[in-house]
Design a protein around this motif. Structure first.
Motif, short mmCIF file in Angstrom:
data_model
loop_
_atom_site.label_atom_id
_atom_site.label_comp_id
_atom_site.label_asym_id
_atom_site.label_seq_id
_atom_site.Cartn_x
_atom_site.Cartn_y
_atom_site.Cartn_z
N THR A 69 -0.70 -1.65 3.88
CA THR A 69 -0.19 -0.32 4.34
C THR A 69 -0.49 0.85 3.39
O THR A 69 -0.27 0.62 2.11
CB THR A 69 1.25 -0.28 4.52
OG1 THR A 69 2.15 -0.46 3.28
CG2 THR A 69 1.86 -1.25 5.62
N ALA A 70 -1.00 1.92 3.84
CA ALA A 70 -1.37 3.09 3.19
C ALA A 70 -0.19 3.53 2.27
O ALA A 70 -0.16 3.89 1.00
CB ALA A 70 -1.89 4.12 3.74
N LYS A 71 1.00 3.34 2.90
CA LYS A 71 2.25 3.85 2.20
C LYS A 71 2.64 3.11 0.82
O LYS A 71 3.04 3.68 -0.15
CB LYS A 71 3.47 3.85 3.12
CG LYS A 71 4.76 4.15 2.68
CD LYS A 71 5.00 5.65 2.60
CE LYS A 71 6.17 5.99 1.87
NZ LYS A 71 6.36 7.52 1.45
N VAL A 81 0.37 1.58 -0.74
CA VAL A 81 -0.59 2.13 -1.85
C VAL A 81 -0.01 3.24 -2.57
O VAL A 81 -0.23 3.22 -3.90
CB VAL A 81 -2.09 2.15 -1.16
CG1 VAL A 81 -3.02 2.65 -2.21
CG2 VAL A 81 -2.65 0.99 -0.46
N GLU A 82 0.32 4.07 -1.86
CA GLU A 82 0.77 5.33 -2.38
C GLU A 82 1.88 5.11 -3.49
O GLU A 82 1.70 5.87 -4.55
CB GLU A 82 1.48 6.35 -1.17
CG GLU A 82 1.49 7.79 -1.54
CD GLU A 82 2.09 8.41 -0.23
OE1 GLU A 82 1.32 8.39 0.86
OE2 GLU A 82 3.19 8.97 -0.34
N THR A 108 -6.84 -5.27 -1.92
CA THR A 108 -6.82 -5.29 -0.59
C THR A 108 -7.76 -6.37 -0.28
O THR A 108 -8.58 -6.77 -0.77
CB THR A 108 -6.96 -3.94 0.46
OG1 THR A 108 -6.39 -4.31 1.52
CG2 THR A 108 -8.24 -3.44 0.39
N ASN A 156 -2.89 3.31 10.37
CA ASN A 156 -2.81 2.62 9.18
C ASN A 156 -4.19 2.41 8.55
O ASN A 156 -4.54 2.90 7.39
CB ASN A 156 -1.66 1.65 9.28
CG ASN A 156 -1.85 1.45 7.55
OD1 ASN A 156 -1.23 1.65 6.56
ND2 ASN A 156 -2.40 -0.26 7.49
N GLN A 157 -5.17 1.82 9.52
CA GLN A 157 -6.29 1.36 8.83
C GLN A 157 -7.19 2.77 8.31
O GLN A 157 -7.73 2.51 7.26
CB GLN A 157 -7.21 0.78 10.00
CG GLN A 157 -8.29 0.09 9.41
CD GLN A 157 -9.20 -0.14 10.49
OE1 GLN A 157 -9.74 0.72 11.24
NE2 GLN A 157 -9.76 -1.27 10.78
N LYS A 170 -5.81 5.44 7.13
CA LYS A 170 -5.45 5.72 5.85
C LYS A 170 -5.90 5.01 4.89
O LYS A 170 -6.08 5.41 3.57
CB LYS A 170 -3.93 6.09 5.96
CG LYS A 170 -3.43 7.06 6.88
CD LYS A 170 -1.88 7.03 6.81
CE LYS A 170 -1.52 8.23 7.81
NZ LYS A 170 0.03 7.92 8.22
N MET A 171 -5.92 3.56 5.09
CA MET A 171 -6.34 2.68 3.90
C MET A 171 -7.87 2.92 3.51
O MET A 171 -7.86 2.96 2.40
CB MET A 171 -6.32 1.31 4.65
CG MET A 171 -4.70 0.55 4.81
SD MET A 171 -4.06 0.45 3.25
CE MET A 171 -4.74 -1.11 2.74
N LYS A 224 -7.72 5.84 1.11
CA LYS A 224 -6.99 5.14 -0.16
C LYS A 224 -8.28 4.57 -0.85
O LYS A 224 -8.37 4.62 -2.31
CB LYS A 224 -5.99 4.33 0.12
CG LYS A 224 -4.69 4.94 0.65
CD LYS A 224 -3.99 5.84 -0.36
CE LYS A 224 -2.56 6.35 0.33
NZ LYS A 224 -2.37 7.41 -0.38
#
Ligand SMILES: [Zn+2]
Length: 450
Positions: free
Chosen positions: A244-246, A248-249, A265, A295-296, A298-299, A302
């Motif tokens: 999840t991008a969250k 990663v953040e 990842t 989400n993808q 956003k990934m 990242k």
């Protein structure tokens, strides 16, 4: 005239840390000794790479080859062959699902003996950290493990117990002293366990029920807690297969305040979406589950921002019989170690214009640097003569029979790829060429320089 070098690759386009450049590269005694526009010396062997891109050969930081002990799922022979066919020169094998698991020196050495005999490519091993082996970390470190792997949630293997909070704190204190990283499979144990039990008791076992039983918050919450333990203990922490991008953040924020944390990842979190999994079925079941397209996207952001340290395959095969049944009940794990590089060339380079040198760093250089494997992971003087020759525009449709896995299954069978590995060279020796394995096993053990 006596040959000066063992191997010269001529006329290729080298993918180096400084970018891509047309040059020749020479190898002597397994190491890169010269890189120049044109190398005039002779060599025992010459490879003409005209029109090809020359990558450093990938190191897959996360595979489950299940050998010894569960070789009906995969073996080091078949797994390392598949890696070589995908441009791989090294792998780091997880402490499960071999059997017994790699939880002490005896079982480390059992696995080492198999790899010394059977591995086509170089190899390093993860040790396991569970509530039953806190007293074995030092002996595993002495064996040369590249790091330790733990599960916050159930691992699916009875003998590989989940890491409770006490084990996390004590284990990270020890690993901080040993100077070795801990990689954690981050999903909240209680929530995933209870949501799964609830779904099963209501006979809700579809793919969407599976996603609902492992929602993004289970990863996000656990990543946050593991970061706190790492901050407290000074242990180097790597989040496994972040989805999840969250999350990663959270890793990026923690790193910016000085915590030694990074994340890995997996190709399938970038390439597939929940809708794809619904279409493909159990072959694409893994945990954490593959998320939605929002989400993808956003990934990918990242990844482009440099917030993800490296990309592995999490190659996790099983006997196909274990994938036959209701989605929520069947075994999870995706076979993917042969397609990481070609998948990234297709989806990261061709579709999204991620530079080739970034792909080389994500699949090779960064992995070796994080785990302190000296002299491996990039095309540079003094480094191992490891190369993957790639025809960047050559397309192919993946067929089951192309796969070197023990079981010829993959969610990518039938998919179109652009970017074909034509030859893989390990320390100056060609191990894969034009669809065939062409060498006996020559892999050697990689250990961190601490
Ligand atoms: Zn894994």
């Amino acid at each position: 005239m006596s040959s000066r070098y063992d191997l010269i690759i001529r006329n290729g386009i080298l993918v180096t840390p400084e970018g891509v450049k047309k040059a020749d590269v020479a190898v002597c005694d397994e190491k890169i000794v010269e890189i120049a526009e044109e190398i005039s010396s002779a060599a025992k062997e010459t490879v003409d790479a005209a029109g090809k891109y020359v990558f450093p050969g990938t190191t897959d930081g996360h595979v489950h080859f299940n050998d010894p002990g569960r070789t009906e799922w995969e073996t080091i022979t078949t797994g390392s062959s598949a890696l070589a066919a995908g441009g791989g020169v090294a792998f780091f094998d997880m402490p499960l699902n071999c059997s017994p698991c790699t939880l002490d020196a005896v079982n480390f050495n059992n696995k080492l003996a198999v790899a010394q005999k059977d591995s086509l490519v170089d190899y390093g091993f993860w040790g396991g950290l569970t509530s039953t082996n806190l007293d074995k970390l030092e002996e595993l470190a002495e064996c040369g493990v590249i790091g330790f792997k733990a599960f916050s949630c159930g691992s699916g293997i009875d003998e590989f117990e989940r890491m409770d909070d006490y084990t996390a704190l004590m284990g990270m204190q020890k690993l901080a002293k040993l100077g070795l990283p801990l990689m954690v499979h981050c999903e909240n144990a209680e929530i995933t366990r209870d949501l799964t039990a609830l779904a099963l008791s209501n006979n809700k076992t579809t793919v969407r029920d599976y996603f609902a039983a492992r929602p993004p918050i289970t990863e996000i919450e656990n990543v946050s807690r593991m970061i706190m333990f790492a901050e407290e203990t000074g242990c180097k922490l790597i989040i496994a297969h972040i989805s999840t991008a969250k999350a990663v953040e959270l890793v990026t924020q923690a790193r910016s305040r000085g915590v030694d944390v990074s994340c890995e990842t997996i190709g399938h979190y970038l390439i597939l979406t929940d809708d794809d999994v619904e279409r493909m079925g159990t072959v694409a079941k893994c945990s954490p589950p593959i998320r939605n397209s929002e989400n993808q996207l956003k990934m990918w952001g990242k990844l482009f921002n440099g917030e993800i340290a490296f990309i592995s395959s999490d190659h996790s095969p099983c006997d196909p019989k274990l994938k036959d049944g209701e989605f929520l009940r069947v075994w999870g794990g995706i076979s993917a170690c042969q397609t990481t590089l070609t998948g990234l060339l297709t989806h990261a380079y061709h579709d999204r214009k991620l530079p080739l040198d970034s792909i080389a760093k994500l699949t090779s250089q960064n992995v070796n640097e994080i785990f302190k494997i000296q002299g491996k992971g990039k095309i540079a003087i003094g480094y191992d003569g490891d190369f993957a020759l790639v025809d960047l525009d050559k397309e192919f449709t993946l067929q089951a029979e192309d796969l070197f896995y023990k079981h010829k299954v993959s969610p990518y069978v039938g998919d179109r790829f652009r970017g074909t590995v034509s030859q893989t060279i390990l320390r100056g020796t060609t191990i894969f060429k034009d669809g065939k394995i062409v060498s006996k096993p020559i892999g050697k053990h990689l250990r961190p320089s601490l």
